[in-house]
Design a protein around this motif. Structure first.
Motif, PDB file in Angstrom:
ATOM      1  N   GLY A  41       0.787  -1.231   0.000  1.00 18.36           N
ATOM      2  CA  GLY A  41       0.000   0.000   0.000  1.00 18.36           C
ATOM      3  C   GLY A  41       0.819   1.282   0.000  1.00 18.36           C
ATOM      4  O   GLY A  41       0.285   2.357   0.285  1.00 18.36           O
ATOM      5  N   ASN A  42       2.090   1.177  -0.316  1.00 22.40           N
ATOM      6  CA  ASN A  42       2.951   2.355  -0.352  1.00 22.40           C
ATOM      7  C   ASN A  42       3.017   2.927  -1.762  1.00 22.40           C
ATOM      8  O   ASN A  42       2.557   2.316  -2.707  1.00 22.40           O
ATOM      9  CB  ASN A  42       4.353   1.990   0.147  1.00 22.40           C
ATOM     10  N   LYS A  43       3.610   4.110  -1.876  1.00 23.62           N
ATOM     11  CA  LYS A  43       3.737   4.748  -3.182  1.00 23.62           C
ATOM     12  C   LYS A  43       5.201   4.901  -3.559  1.00 23.62           C
ATOM     13  O   LYS A  43       6.082   4.826  -2.716  1.00 23.62           O
ATOM     14  CB  LYS A  43       3.019   6.094  -3.207  1.00 23.62           C
ATOM     15  N   VAL A  44       5.411   5.145  -4.850  1.00 23.50           N
ATOM     16  CA  VAL A  44       6.749   5.347  -5.394  1.00 23.50           C
ATOM     17  C   VAL A  44       6.913   6.838  -5.689  1.00 23.50           C
ATOM     18  O   VAL A  44       6.104   7.425  -6.405  1.00 23.50           O
ATOM     19  CB  VAL A  44       6.957   4.524  -6.678  1.00 23.50           C
ATOM     20  N   ILE A  45       7.949   7.425  -5.116  1.00 24.80           N
ATOM     21  CA  ILE A  45       8.249   8.842  -5.329  1.00 24.80           C
ATOM     22  C   ILE A  45       9.568   8.910  -6.096  1.00 24.80           C
ATOM     23  O   ILE A  45      10.562   8.326  -5.674  1.00 24.80           O
ATOM     24  CB  ILE A  45       8.352   9.585  -3.982  1.00 24.80           C
ATOM     25  N   CYS A  46       9.569   9.619  -7.224  1.00 25.83           N
ATOM     26  CA  CYS A  46      10.738   9.673  -8.096  1.00 25.83           C
ATOM     27  C   CYS A  46      11.281  11.092  -8.193  1.00 25.83           C
ATOM     28  O   CYS A  46      10.515  12.050  -8.174  1.00 25.83           O
ATOM     29  CB  CYS A  46      10.366   9.208  -9.506  1.00 25.83           C
ATOM     30  N   CYS A  47      12.595  11.208  -8.322  1.00 24.07           N
ATOM     31  CA  CYS A  47      13.181  12.519  -8.592  1.00 24.07           C
ATOM     32  C   CYS A  47      14.518  12.366  -9.295  1.00 24.07           C
ATOM     33  O   CYS A  47      15.196  11.348  -9.164  1.00 24.07           O
ATOM     34  CB  CYS A  47      13.321  13.360  -7.331  1.00 24.07           C
ATOM     35  N   GLY A  48      14.860  13.393 -10.039  1.00 23.83           N
ATOM     36  CA  GLY A  48      16.130  13.427 -10.747  1.00 23.83           C
ATOM     37  C   GLY A  48      16.506  14.864 -11.033  1.00 23.83           C
ATOM     38  O   GLY A  48      15.643  15.712 -11.230  1.00 23.83           O
ATOM     39  N   ALA A  76       2.297   6.515  -7.972  1.00 23.55           N
ATOM     40  CA  ALA A  76       3.645   7.038  -8.171  1.00 23.55           C
ATOM     41  C   ALA A  76       3.561   8.515  -8.500  1.00 23.55           C
ATOM     42  O   ALA A  76       2.573   8.978  -9.079  1.00 23.55           O
ATOM     43  CB  ALA A  76       4.348   6.285  -9.298  1.00 23.55           C
ATOM     44  N   ILE A  77       4.604   9.241  -8.142  1.00 27.17           N
ATOM     45  CA  ILE A  77       4.661  10.675  -8.425  1.00 27.17           C
ATOM     46  C   ILE A  77       6.117  11.069  -8.657  1.00 27.17           C
ATOM     47  O   ILE A  77       7.021  10.506  -8.038  1.00 27.17           O
ATOM     48  CB  ILE A  77       4.051  11.493  -7.258  1.00 27.17           C
ATOM     49  N   ALA A  78       6.315  12.006  -9.558  1.00 28.59           N
ATOM     50  CA  ALA A  78       7.642  12.590  -9.756  1.00 28.59           C
ATOM     51  C   ALA A  78       7.657  13.949  -9.076  1.00 28.59           C
ATOM     52  O   ALA A  78       6.742  14.755  -9.260  1.00 28.59           O
ATOM     53  CB  ALA A  78       7.946  12.744 -11.244  1.00 28.59           C
ATOM     54  N   LEU A  79       8.681  14.204  -8.283  1.00 28.55           N
ATOM     55  CA  LEU A  79       8.786  15.482  -7.586  1.00 28.55           C
ATOM     56  C   LEU A  79       9.128  16.587  -8.573  1.00 28.55           C
ATOM     57  O   LEU A  79       9.826  16.376  -9.555  1.00 28.55           O
ATOM     58  CB  LEU A  79       9.856  15.391  -6.493  1.00 28.55           C
ATOM     59  N   SER A  80       8.628  17.775  -8.274  1.00 31.54           N
ATOM     60  CA  SER A  80       8.835  18.915  -9.162  1.00 31.54           C
ATOM     61  C   SER A  80      10.271  19.421  -9.070  1.00 31.54           C
ATOM     62  O   SER A  80      10.820  19.589  -7.982  1.00 31.54           O
ATOM     63  CB  SER A  80       7.872  20.040  -8.779  1.00 31.54           C
ATOM     64  N   GLN A  81      10.846  19.668 -10.227  1.00 30.70           N
ATOM     65  CA  GLN A  81      12.178  20.257 -10.269  1.00 30.70           C
ATOM     66  C   GLN A  81      12.098  21.777 -10.179  1.00 30.70           C
ATOM     67  O   GLN A  81      13.072  22.445  -9.884  1.00 30.70           O
ATOM     68  CB  GLN A  81      12.880  19.844 -11.568  1.00 30.70           C
ATOM     69  N   ASN A  82      10.918  22.308 -10.431  1.00 31.12           N
ATOM     70  CA  ASN A  82      10.714  23.749 -10.402  1.00 31.12           C
ATOM     71  C   ASN A  82      10.402  24.181  -8.980  1.00 31.12           C
ATOM     72  O   ASN A  82       9.305  23.973  -8.485  1.00 31.12           O
ATOM     73  CB  ASN A  82       9.567  24.131 -11.344  1.00 31.12           C
ATOM     74  N   SER A  95      19.238  23.390  -2.747  1.00 31.82           N
ATOM     75  CA  SER A  95      19.449  21.954  -2.553  1.00 31.82           C
ATOM     76  C   SER A  95      18.333  21.311  -1.733  1.00 31.82           C
ATOM     77  O   SER A  95      18.354  20.111  -1.504  1.00 31.82           O
ATOM     78  CB  SER A  95      20.797  21.696  -1.881  1.00 31.82           C
ATOM     79  N   ASP A  96      17.344  22.100  -1.322  1.00 28.78           N
ATOM     80  CA  ASP A  96      16.215  21.575  -0.549  1.00 28.78           C
ATOM     81  C   ASP A  96      14.991  21.275  -1.412  1.00 28.78           C
ATOM     82  O   ASP A  96      13.988  20.818  -0.895  1.00 28.78           O
ATOM     83  CB  ASP A  96      15.790  22.572   0.535  1.00 28.78           C
ATOM     84  N   LYS A  97      15.069  21.543  -2.721  1.00 26.63           N
ATOM     85  CA  LYS A  97      13.840  21.481  -3.508  1.00 26.63           C
ATOM     86  C   LYS A  97      13.195  20.095  -3.526  1.00 26.63           C
ATOM     87  O   LYS A  97      11.982  20.001  -3.528  1.00 26.63           O
ATOM     88  CB  LYS A  97      14.049  22.013  -4.915  1.00 26.63           C
TER      89      LYS A  97
END
Length: 195
Positions: A41-48, A76-82, A95-97
């Motif tokens: 029941g967990n989610k996948v959080i992605c960032c790059g 799943a969600i991709a974190l915002s780079q903006n 560096s905290d974004k």
């Protein structure tokens, strides 16, 4: 010019062959880690960071939608780079974004999938540090020797280390690995009769 093009193809193929020798075990471990997290029941959080952000968005999109076969959506969600909408008044903490978003959206047991070139990207390191405070599992797709990022990973985390120093080859390998993971996840959670 055509010889140069053939050289680029050859270099890319050789990089993929090298990756194919060392990555199957860790790709399987990463896929099974994601599958177990989703089952729980967990989610996948992605960032790059920079060009790797496109890979994070692509992987999250493949999980939410589908890879090659229609199936129910996966969280799943991709974190915002903006970071403009995250902090309109203070740009001192670039560096905290990602780390701020991890702290805001993630829950214990969620998975953080990070994409990096050399593993020394400050935003990625901060995001992983934030994930570790939330007891999240981290899957790191990184090239070169993994940099500072590799030193943060624990025994339950998964390191997918592309054996290349060239950013272009690393990104190509990351994209292949995203598609491989997507297929493994789909095949495991939603097996088809023809498999």
């Amino acid at each position: 010019m055509q010889e140069s093009i053939k050289t680029i193809f050859t270099e890319s193929i050789q990089a993929q062959i090298a990756a194919g020798e060392v990555l199957p075990e860790v790709l399987e471990a990463a896929a099974m880690t994601i599958v177990q997290g989703l089952i729980n029941g967990n989610k996948v959080i992605c960032c790059g960071e920079s060009s790797c952000n496109i890979l994070a968005e692509h992987f999250a999109g493949l999980l939410v939608n589908h890879y090659e076969t229609e199936r129910p959506c996966l969280p799943a969600i991709a974190l915002s780079q903006n970071h403009v909408h995250l902090d309109m008044h203070n740009t001192e903490h670039d560096s905290d974004k990602f780390s701020r978003q991890v702290r805001a959206f993630a829950q214990q047991g969620d998975l953080l999938v990070v994409f990096a070139i050399d593993g020394n990207e400050k935003n990625i390191i901060s995001a992983v540090e934030a994930a570790l405070t939330k007891d999240m599992t981290v899957i790191a797709l990184v090239g070169d020797e993994g940099g500072e990022l590799i030193g943060l990973l624990g025994p339950n985390d998964v390191e997918i280390l592309t054996p290349s120093k060239r950013p272009s080859r690393i990104i190509e390998s990351h994209l292949f690995n995203v598609h491989c993971l997507s297929q493994l996840i789909d095949n495991t959670l939603f097996p088809q009769d023809d498999q």
